[in-house]
Write a protein that holds these residues in place. Sequence first.
Motif, PDB file in Angstrom:
ATOM      1  N   ARG A 294       0.827  -1.220   0.000  1.00 37.57           N
ATOM      2  CA  ARG A 294       0.000   0.000   0.000  1.00 37.57           C
ATOM      3  C   ARG A 294       0.854   1.260   0.000  1.00 37.57           C
ATOM      4  NH1 ARG A 294      -5.275  -0.258   1.594  1.00 37.57           N
ATOM      5  NH2 ARG A 294      -5.150   1.771   2.601  1.00 37.57           N
ATOM      6  N   ASN A 295       2.069   1.137   0.560  1.00 37.21           N
ATOM      7  CA  ASN A 295       2.929   2.314   0.624  1.00 37.21           C
ATOM      8  C   ASN A 295       3.929   2.400  -0.520  1.00 37.21           C
ATOM      9  OD1 ASN A 295       1.826   3.469   3.004  1.00 37.21           O
ATOM     10  ND2 ASN A 295       2.742   1.761   4.132  1.00 37.21           N
TER      11      ASN A 295
ATOM     12  N   GLN B  66      18.303  -8.810   1.823  1.00 39.03           N
ATOM     13  CA  GLN B  66      18.648  -8.147   3.085  1.00 39.03           C
ATOM     14  C   GLN B  66      19.556  -6.945   2.833  1.00 39.03           C
ATOM     15  OE1 GLN B  66      17.283  -9.121   6.153  1.00 39.03           O
ATOM     16  NE2 GLN B  66      18.068  -7.052   6.524  1.00 39.03           N
ATOM     17  N   GLU B  67      20.530  -7.124   1.937  1.00 39.35           N
ATOM     18  CA  GLU B  67      21.441  -6.015   1.600  1.00 39.35           C
ATOM     19  C   GLU B  67      20.646  -4.840   1.035  1.00 39.35           C
ATOM     20  OE1 GLU B  67      25.114  -9.015   0.325  1.00 39.35           O
ATOM     21  OE2 GLU B  67      24.444  -7.501  -1.094  1.00 39.35           O
ATOM     22  N   ILE B  68      19.654  -5.160   0.217  1.00 40.59           N
ATOM     23  CA  ILE B  68      18.834  -4.105  -0.394  1.00 40.59           C
ATOM     24  C   ILE B  68      18.000  -3.393   0.674  1.00 40.59           C
ATOM     25  CG2 ILE B  68      16.839  -3.723  -1.925  1.00 40.59           C
ATOM     26  CD1 ILE B  68      18.167  -5.777  -3.838  1.00 40.59           C
TER      27      ILE B  68
ATOM     28  N   PRO C  42      16.021   1.482   2.615  1.00 44.83           N
ATOM     29  CA  PRO C  42      14.941   1.137   3.556  1.00 44.83           C
ATOM     30  C   PRO C  42      13.566   1.378   2.923  1.00 44.83           C
ATOM     31  CG  PRO C  42      16.631   2.459   4.651  1.00 44.83           C
ATOM     32  CD  PRO C  42      16.954   2.481   3.176  1.00 44.83           C
ATOM     33  N   GLY C  43      12.644   0.507   3.254  1.00 48.41           N
ATOM     34  CA  GLY C  43      11.282   0.674   2.737  1.00 48.41           C
ATOM     35  C   GLY C  43      11.029  -0.107   1.458  1.00 48.41           C
ATOM     36  N   THR C  44      12.075  -0.791   0.944  1.00 50.70           N
ATOM     37  CA  THR C  44      11.880  -1.585  -0.273  1.00 50.70           C
ATOM     38  C   THR C  44      11.398  -2.994   0.083  1.00 50.70           C
ATOM     39  OG1 THR C  44      14.226  -2.188  -0.174  1.00 50.70           O
ATOM     40  CG2 THR C  44      13.614  -0.411  -1.677  1.00 50.70           C
ATOM     41  N   HIS C  45      10.719  -3.616  -0.867  1.00 50.20           N
ATOM     42  CA  HIS C  45      10.412  -5.048  -0.793  1.00 50.20           C
ATOM     43  C   HIS C  45      11.024  -5.684  -2.035  1.00 50.20           C
ATOM     44  CE1 HIS C  45       7.621  -4.490   2.498  1.00 50.20           C
ATOM     45  NE2 HIS C  45       7.073  -3.483   1.828  1.00 50.20           N
ATOM     46  N   VAL C  46      11.601  -6.860  -1.849  1.00 53.61           N
ATOM     47  CA  VAL C  46      12.310  -7.510  -2.946  1.00 53.61           C
ATOM     48  C   VAL C  46      11.838  -8.951  -3.093  1.00 53.61           C
ATOM     49  CG1 VAL C  46      14.593  -8.071  -3.888  1.00 53.61           C
ATOM     50  CG2 VAL C  46      14.355  -6.190  -2.250  1.00 53.61           C
TER      51      VAL C  46
ATOM     52  N   LYS D 290      13.041   6.011  -7.521  1.00 49.94           N
ATOM     53  CA  LYS D 290      14.488   5.888  -7.713  1.00 49.94           C
ATOM     54  C   LYS D 290      15.097   4.669  -6.994  1.00 49.94           C
ATOM     55  CE  LYS D 290      18.566   8.628  -8.408  1.00 49.94           C
ATOM     56  NZ  LYS D 290      19.353   9.801  -8.054  1.00 49.94           N
ATOM     57  N   PRO D 291      14.768   4.464  -5.718  1.00 49.59           N
ATOM     58  CA  PRO D 291      15.318   3.275  -5.050  1.00 49.59           C
ATOM     59  C   PRO D 291      14.881   1.975  -5.729  1.00 49.59           C
ATOM     60  CG  PRO D 291      14.389   4.785  -3.443  1.00 49.59           C
ATOM     61  CD  PRO D 291      13.992   5.301  -4.795  1.00 49.59           C
TER      62      PRO D 291
END
Lengths: 159, 77
Positions: free
Chosen positions: A25-26, A67-69, A74-78, A104-105
């Motif tokens: 959602r975010n 985990q590195e990402i 911060p705030g990313t999902h992979v 961008k991230p």
Amino acid sequence: MPSNYFEIVEDPIDTKDIIQKVEDRNAGAITTFIGTVREMTGEKRTIYLEYQAYKPMAEKMLEQIGQEINDRWPGTHVAITHRIGSLAIADIAVVIAVSSPNRKPAYEANEYAIERIKQIVPIWKKEQWEDGAAWIGDQLENVSYPTGKPETNGGDHND
Amino acid sequence: MIKVLLFAQLQEEAQTDVIEIDFQEGTVTELKKILQSQFDFSQLSESMFAINEAYALEHDVVKSGDTVAVIPPVSGG
């Protein structure tokens, strides 16, 4: 983070499934990288590819990349899924999906993921050409590792 | 006894994906010498080693019961 975000599979990958894993959602952006099997490499015509993995370690390394990402962006999902076995021209070998609040991230982390896969994930590719076959070594041409082993602690990737 | 997993080119050269070696305790370097003396591997010097699924350095210690993977240069993606 559930371990099925990082998978080695033998069946065709459905890109939509990988994207769905990172929906949030975010999230304001989701980037997707799809690695496919190329027919022509210079003058050489590929007939098919054979991917092999050390599966338990490969899944661990994919999870480590995730985990590195998360640490760097911060705030990313992979989510990353890599296919092994015999793949035909244009088949999908790998799908990487990254979501983040801003675009961008999502772009940066996605590129980071594929570079790290090529450094630390124990997956190998055998090219079956028209006129022969060979296991392909390191595509980054880092045949020997300067530190004695692949940089697995989130060190800088090669650009 | 340790189990040694082989992949890609190394697997083809040894004609097997796993070998068992009577090895009690020693470094990766020592194990590498034993492997090189038993098999005609072309890529051993540029291969990485993993002990129980974690990358290891040359001076790391392998013990009986461990699973060691010999990892030639990777090419996923």
